[in-house]
Write a protein that holds these residues in place. Structure first.
Motif, PDB file in Angstrom:
ATOM      1  N   LEU A 238       0.835  -1.272   0.023  1.00 23.52           N
ATOM      2  CA  LEU A 238       0.060   0.032  -0.049  1.00 23.52           C
ATOM      3  C   LEU A 238       0.928   1.276  -0.103  1.00 23.52           C
ATOM      4  O   LEU A 238       1.570   1.600   1.016  1.00 23.52           O
ATOM      5  CB  LEU A 238      -0.854  -0.281   1.287  1.00 23.52           C
ATOM      6  CG  LEU A 238      -2.208   1.012   1.184  1.00 23.52           C
ATOM      7  CD1 LEU A 238      -2.944   0.720   0.169  1.00 23.52           C
ATOM      8  CD2 LEU A 238      -2.673   0.667   2.662  1.00 23.52           C
ATOM      9  N   GLU A 243      -2.677   4.862  -0.370  1.00 23.10           N
ATOM     10  CA  GLU A 243      -3.118   5.044   0.911  1.00 23.10           C
ATOM     11  C   GLU A 243      -4.033   6.347   0.907  1.00 23.10           C
ATOM     12  O   GLU A 243      -5.158   6.542   1.541  1.00 23.10           O
ATOM     13  CB  GLU A 243      -1.904   5.183   1.991  1.00 23.10           C
ATOM     14  CG  GLU A 243      -2.509   5.213   3.418  1.00 23.10           C
ATOM     15  CD  GLU A 243      -1.172   5.353   4.431  1.00 23.10           C
ATOM     16  OE1 GLU A 243      -1.376   6.252   5.255  1.00 23.10           O
ATOM     17  OE2 GLU A 243      -0.507   4.404   4.105  1.00 23.10           O
ATOM     18  N   LYS A 268      -3.361  -2.151   6.620  1.00 23.98           N
ATOM     19  CA  LYS A 268      -2.737  -2.345   5.378  1.00 23.98           C
ATOM     20  C   LYS A 268      -2.754  -3.643   5.109  1.00 23.98           C
ATOM     21  O   LYS A 268      -3.025  -3.920   4.029  1.00 23.98           O
ATOM     22  CB  LYS A 268      -1.301  -1.848   5.709  1.00 23.98           C
ATOM     23  CG  LYS A 268      -1.000  -0.321   5.438  1.00 23.98           C
ATOM     24  CD  LYS A 268       0.482   0.131   5.480  1.00 23.98           C
ATOM     25  CE  LYS A 268       0.476   1.687   5.251  1.00 23.98           C
ATOM     26  NZ  LYS A 268       2.106   1.842   5.239  1.00 23.98           N
TER      27      LYS A 268
END
Length: 439
Positions: A238, A243, A268
């Protein structure tokens, strides 16, 4: 003639012009003819810019008030792909029907080129002068490898020119970028995944189909492709851009998924495991991917080939990079005694900064042109001429200010490409706000 009719006429005229690009196309005369058409459609802009031509590709410079300030460049290519298939309206008709303007290039990318030039032309007609030097670039080779943008980027680099911002084609305004996200979102590309074309070759003894050996070339290729299709050989991660994308989308997603994405840092591992199943598009943003596009084996139906091959199109994530991604897929190929040949290596493209002043300028221009739209950063999975501009700026963005549906998105390089009439005026306003806000 009111302003909307002028917009329709100008864009329709551009759509009707033949600017299909091909590999191995030494004759660029139709692109030079298109240049003359642009001069006719946007006379005020062309009266104030310095114009350079690079084998059919255009570079224009509009001198600003402060020559010492970092310049800005806006890009949209002029070439289009061919238009095969059964279209509802002729692909180069430029006709208006059912609230839309139809034709190849309305979305990719003459529509963006029109909006950019239309806005600048209107500002030039008002006597406006940008604060800093403003460049416009339009290549005629984007669809066939990008040689025009590559050459222009090298010339600008050799001149020592560095830009505070470059904006090329890319994301648009969509209603559901990932499953469950409700609203309208301006998806601004912070960069794009690299693209490599690889050939995987399996060899064997060949022979007659009546007495088959085991693990023949096609069988090994099949096993290899089946395992590669899981994409598990590539690292899922990520990135900060993705994000941020999830964080901005989260308030518009109901239920458990919205809560998870709102706390992307905390979840995550869950996101990297679940998101590919929720949305293949979002899943492709988390890792390098490979798709198999071509294959060849025996030329006879009853002969086992001594050699067979497949071609894979690999889209490279920023966190893993080209060399590591190539090593991972080569290792898997070796497991099945398959040779890997690089047909086209990947060009890594740096990511722009969504915290930068340049991104805030784009976000502000979006909000002024489309007050209800939320601006969201993301990473493009497709390729653009912007990939050649990394050495000229820290902030090369990818965005065209058109509202499009999922069906229209599928029409890009497909059939029935069209743009909604109601998005034309705010698209021009976006470019005007962006140009006025350049400092």
């Amino acid at each position: 003639m009111n302003i909307n009719e002028k917009y329709l006429q100008n864009l329709s005229t551009m759509i009707k012009a033949d600017t299909v690009s091909y590999d191995e196309q030494p004759d660029k005369s139709k692109f030079y003819a298109f240049h003359e058409l642009l001069k006719e459609l946007f006379p005020s802009l062309f009266s104030v810019v310095e114009l350079e031509v690079f084998d059919g590709s255009l570079l224009m410079k509009w001198k600003g008030k402060n020559p010492d300030a970092s310049p800005v460049m806006l890009m949209n290519h002029m070439d289009v792909v061919e238009a095969h298939g059964d279209w509802s309206h002729e692909p180069f008709c430029g006709e208006v029907f059912d609230g839309r303007l139809w034709g190849r290039g309305t979305l990719d990318n003459k529509g963006g080129l029109w909006g950019m030039l239309q806005a600048a032309d209107e500002l030039a007609a008002e006597g406006f002068v940008p604060e800093t030097d403003l460049y416009f670039e339009s290549a005629c080779t984007e669809e066939v490898g990008g040689e025009g943008a590559m050459e222009i980027s090298q010339v600008l680099y050799d001149r020592g020119i560095r830009f505070s911002m470059i904006l090329d084609e890319g994301g648009m305004i969509v209603s559901e970028p990932i499953a469950g996200a409700k609203g309208n979102f301006a998806m601004v590309g912070m960069g794009e995944k690299g693209c490599a074309e690889l050939k995987f070759i399996a060899r064997g003894n060949g022979g007659h189909a009546s007495t088959p050996d085991t693990d023949t070339p096609l069988v090994r290729l099949g096993k290899f492709m089946e395992e590669a299709d899981s994409q598990k050989m590539f690292k899922a991660q990520l990135s900060p851009v993705i994000e941020e994308m999830f964080t901005r989308l989260a308030p518009h997603i109901d239920g458990y998924l919205g809560k998870v994405l709102a706390n992307a840092k905390l979840f995550k591992p869950v996101i990297t495991a679940v998101m590919p199943k929720v949305s293949p598009t979002a899943g492709a943003l988390l890792r390098t991917t490979i798709a198999f596009t071509m294959a060849n084996g025996s030329e006879a139906r009853n002969v086992i080939p001594a050699e067979a091959w497949v071609v894979g199109n690999m889209r490279v994530s920023h966190h893993q990079g080209y060399e590591s991604s190539l090593a991972a897929i080569k290792k898997l190929a070796e497991k099945y005694d398959i040779e890997t040949e690089v047909l086209t290596p990947s060009l890594d493209s740096p990511l722009a900064d969504f915290n930068s002043e340049a991104f805030k300028q784009i976000e502000k221009a979006v909000s002024l042109a489309y007050p209800e739209v939320v601006t969201v950063p993301y990473v493009m999975t497709g390729a653009s001429d912007g990939r050649f501009m990394g050495k000229l700026t820290d902030n090369c963005f990818r965005f065209v200010p058109f509202v499009i549906s999922e069906k229209q998105m599928e029409s890009v390089h497909g059939i029935d490409e069209c743009v909604d009439l109601e998005t034309l005026e705010p698209a021009v306003e976006f470019y005007k706000h962006l140009i006025r806000g350049i400092k």
